[in-house]
Design an enzyme around this catalytic site. Structure first.
Site, short mmCIF file in Angstrom:
data_model
loop_
_atom_site.label_atom_id
_atom_site.label_comp_id
_atom_site.label_asym_id
_atom_site.label_seq_id
_atom_site.Cartn_x
_atom_site.Cartn_y
_atom_site.Cartn_z
N CYS A 27 8.98 125.63 28.47
CA CYS A 27 9.47 124.93 29.66
C CYS A 27 9.56 123.45 29.28
CB CYS A 27 8.58 125.17 30.86
SG CYS A 27 6.84 124.79 30.61
N HIS A 551 8.90 119.34 39.26
CA HIS A 551 8.67 120.72 38.82
C HIS A 551 8.57 121.61 40.05
CE1 HIS A 551 6.91 124.16 36.74
NE2 HIS A 551 7.19 123.56 35.60
#
Length: 641
Positions: A27, A551
């Site tokens: 990620c 996020h």
């Protein structure tokens, strides 16, 4: 040695070795491993490495946090492990057919672009030497120089066979072998000798005589052969790559080394010559015929269209089809009229940058202009576009206007290029091999006029107040900068987030929000510096240099983009309030994922303090974080007093 090879080896050795890895993804900051046996992980040793921020097992994965260099480390890691790039596969799903075609053309031609330009320059210089009487076509020097300039174009399918095979992730040498078969020295004369058995598409631009058969199947081989062609070998590699992957799945490894390339070549060469090549060649001829028709109908209209669209296409990465058509024309006719229409574009970009350099008083802008002008002279216009012209859109428009004027002049006088060459030395490509230098002088005049137009427009309408992205760093900072809320929802202290990477402040200070609406907006003016392919994480650098990570949810990377819709692209300039990402709250929560969404100041250490809001609930645009710079610490304290 690769840049991160030591770190990659260290990580692999401490997670139980290569054989313990089932798969790996990443990620924004962490590598995510699925392992066979998690007890083999030496976590204490991993965390002791100064290049690793932290490591943990979470969500059925082992996560190693390596920071913002994760993508480069991941690339080396999967190469070391021999695994597939899962992220690139996810990204490919999001791309349209057109984007995929453009990407393949770009990947196939870009690796050999430097050599292509070199060959074009050699051909141009050779034509200049002949025109000046310095060489005769019978001289030994001419013969060697001619081979140097023509070899690449003569055997172009071999080069493209390798690069396009790599683009399709197959054996590049198999691609070279198939390309070599298309241009084998005797194949053209052998397959087109004697009287034709019959003629296909008689009395049309697609007229093709058939001289031979392959076990009874007619061989449709173009009378000009496949020398210098682009499309047939690339299309062939697409189908060949599919066939090779099929063979690798079904042939045992012990014999695959020999049998896979043998069967691939044995099947795909006839397939290419009998079907793929002719079809691709027909499509190329149709496209070329359409442009030729438009050019014959009105060269001025054609040049206007090409001149206007080319530079915007460069930004979008869609300019390669024009180059491909030009190369195809070069191979089929020995000259081209498309590439001449875009010839002046790099010079008009340079002229605009020169005007900015002359007018601006800002030293930082001048420092950007100098290398941009040097690059522009060699047709590398990205520094000029992204550093000087595009940030102030009228400058970009002035460059287009100048380039279009040049394209029209070149078209009016029918100046053609006889080699693929650009930049300051590219004018020699306008010299006809028979010695005619008319096109050469037209190109010079057109280039000068187009540069004058672009320069004067920029010089006259220059505005120092709107001087582009290079001045972002010089904006006067206030005692504190305000980061607005990108969500509507309930605030949560960062230390209460159920992910140690965020709760321990590993990535930086910030706050979290449990969103009540499925939308993320830009919390400030800035640039999207990173957008994960799945859309779950986005990083923005504000106009005053604050790096912000948003996020959406925890571990939502494992959804592989499901329930997320990206509304911007990486590299986009955004304004406060622009919608960045939309997401399905119900879908994500039903999958069992937490929607607690951290907002992190990644470069927190660069600031005196990060102050989060005390409000329990926030709406879009509400003040979420105050970022106080170290330089303004005193001013901030005075303001607080």
């Amino acid at each position: 040695m690769a840049k991160y090879s030591d770190l990659v080896s260290f990580i692999v050795n401490n997670i139980g070795g290569k054989d313990n890895v089932i798969s790996v993804s990443h990620c924004m900051t962490r590598l995510r491993f699925k392992l066979k046996d998690y007890s083999l992980v030496d976590e204490k040793n991993i965390i002791s490495n100064s290049k690793i921020t932290t490591a943990q097992k979470a969500g059925g994965e082992y996560q190693v946090v390596v920071g913002t260099s994760v993508e480069s480390i991941y690339t080396e890691l999967i190469a070391s492990l021999g695994l597939k790039n899962e992220e690139s596969q996810t990204e490919e799903k999001d791309k349209s057919v057109l984007n995929k075609i453009i990407q393949i053309i770009t990947k196939s031609i870009t690796p050999i672009l430097g050599v292509l330009m070199a060959a074009g320059l050699i051909q141009g210089l050779l034509a200049l030497l002949v025109a000046c009487g310095a060489l005769e076509t019978t001289d030994g020097a001419y013969i060697i120089l001619s081979a140097m300039g023509s070899a690449l174009f003569t055997f172009f399918p071999i080069f493209l066979g390798y690069t396009s095979a790599k683009a399709f992730q197959m054996d590049g040498f198999v691609g070279m072998a198939i390309g070599a078969c298309l241009v084998f020295p005797t194949i053209l004369t052998s397959l087109t000798a004697g009287d034709p058995l019959f003629i296909l598409f008689a009395n049309s631009i697609l007229e093709t005589p058939v001289y031979k058969t392959f076990f009874g199947i007619p061989i449709i081989f173009p009378t000009t052969g496949y020398t210098s062609t682009v499309v047939p070998i690339i299309v062939s590699m697409y189908f060949t790559s599919k066939f090779e992957k099929f063979l690798k799945k079904h042939i045992p490894d012990i014999v695959a080394f020999t049998l896979v390339p043998f069967i691939t070549i044995a099947v795909c060469v006839p397939l290419t010559i009998l079907a793929i090549g002719p079809i691709a060649n027909i499509l190329s001829l149709l496209i070329t015929a359409a442009i030729t028709y438009l050019n014959n109908l009105s060269p001025i209209i054609t040049s206007l269209v090409v001149g206007i669209i080319y530079q915007p296409l460069v930004i979008l990465g869609l300019h390669w089809p024009l180059i491909t058509i030009g190369i195809t024309n070069m191979g089929a006719m020995g000259y081209d009229y498309i590439i001449p229409m875009i010839f002046t574009a790099s010079f008009t970009q340079t002229a605009v940058v020169l005007a900015v350099y002359c007018k601006t008083k800002d030293k930082k802008v001048k420092n950007i202009c100098i290398p941009a002008m040097i690059s522009g002279c060699f047709c590398i216009i990205e520094p000029a576009i992204y550093g000087v012209t595009l940030p102030v859109k009228k400058r970009f428009a002035f460059s287009i206007i100048g380039a279009t004027v040049g394209a029209v002049i070149i078209s009016i006088f029918s100046a053609r290029m006889y080699a693929v060459s650009v930049g300051v030395l590219g004018t020699v490509a306008f010299i006809n091999p028979n010695g005619d230098m008319g096109g050469f002088f037209v190109a010079i005049v057109a280039t000068i006029i187009s540069m004058v137009v672009a320069f004067l427009l920029t010089f006259i309408f220059f505005n120092e107040q709107n001087s582009g992205i290079s001045l972002i760093a010089d904006k006067k900072q206030s005692p504190h900068s305000i980061i607005a809320s990108p969500f509507k929802g309930k605030t949560i202290k960062l230390e209460n987030v159920e992910d140690a990477l965020f709760s321990k402040g590993v990535l930086g200070k910030g706050i979290a929000i449990l969103p009540s609406e499925g939308r993320v907006i830009a919390p400030c003016d800035g640039i999207v510096t990173s957008l994960f392919p799945t859309g779950h994480a986005i990083a923005i650098t504000s106009d005053d240099g604050c790096d912000i990570l948003i996020h959406v949810g925890i571990d939502t990377v494992r959804l592989n983009g499901k329930y997320f819709t990206k509304k911007v692209q990486q590299g986009a300039t955004v304004k406060k309030g622009d919608v960045l990402v939309e997401f399905d709250i119900e879908g994500i929560t039903n999958e069992g994922y937490s929607l607690v969404s951290p907002i992190i100041i990644l470069n927190s250490d660069n600031y005196f303090d990060i102050v989060e809001t005390m409000n329990e609930n926030v709406d879009y645009f509400d003040q979420l974080i105050r970022v106080i710079s170290k330089e303004n610490e005193v001013a901030y304290k005075l303001a607080e007093d």
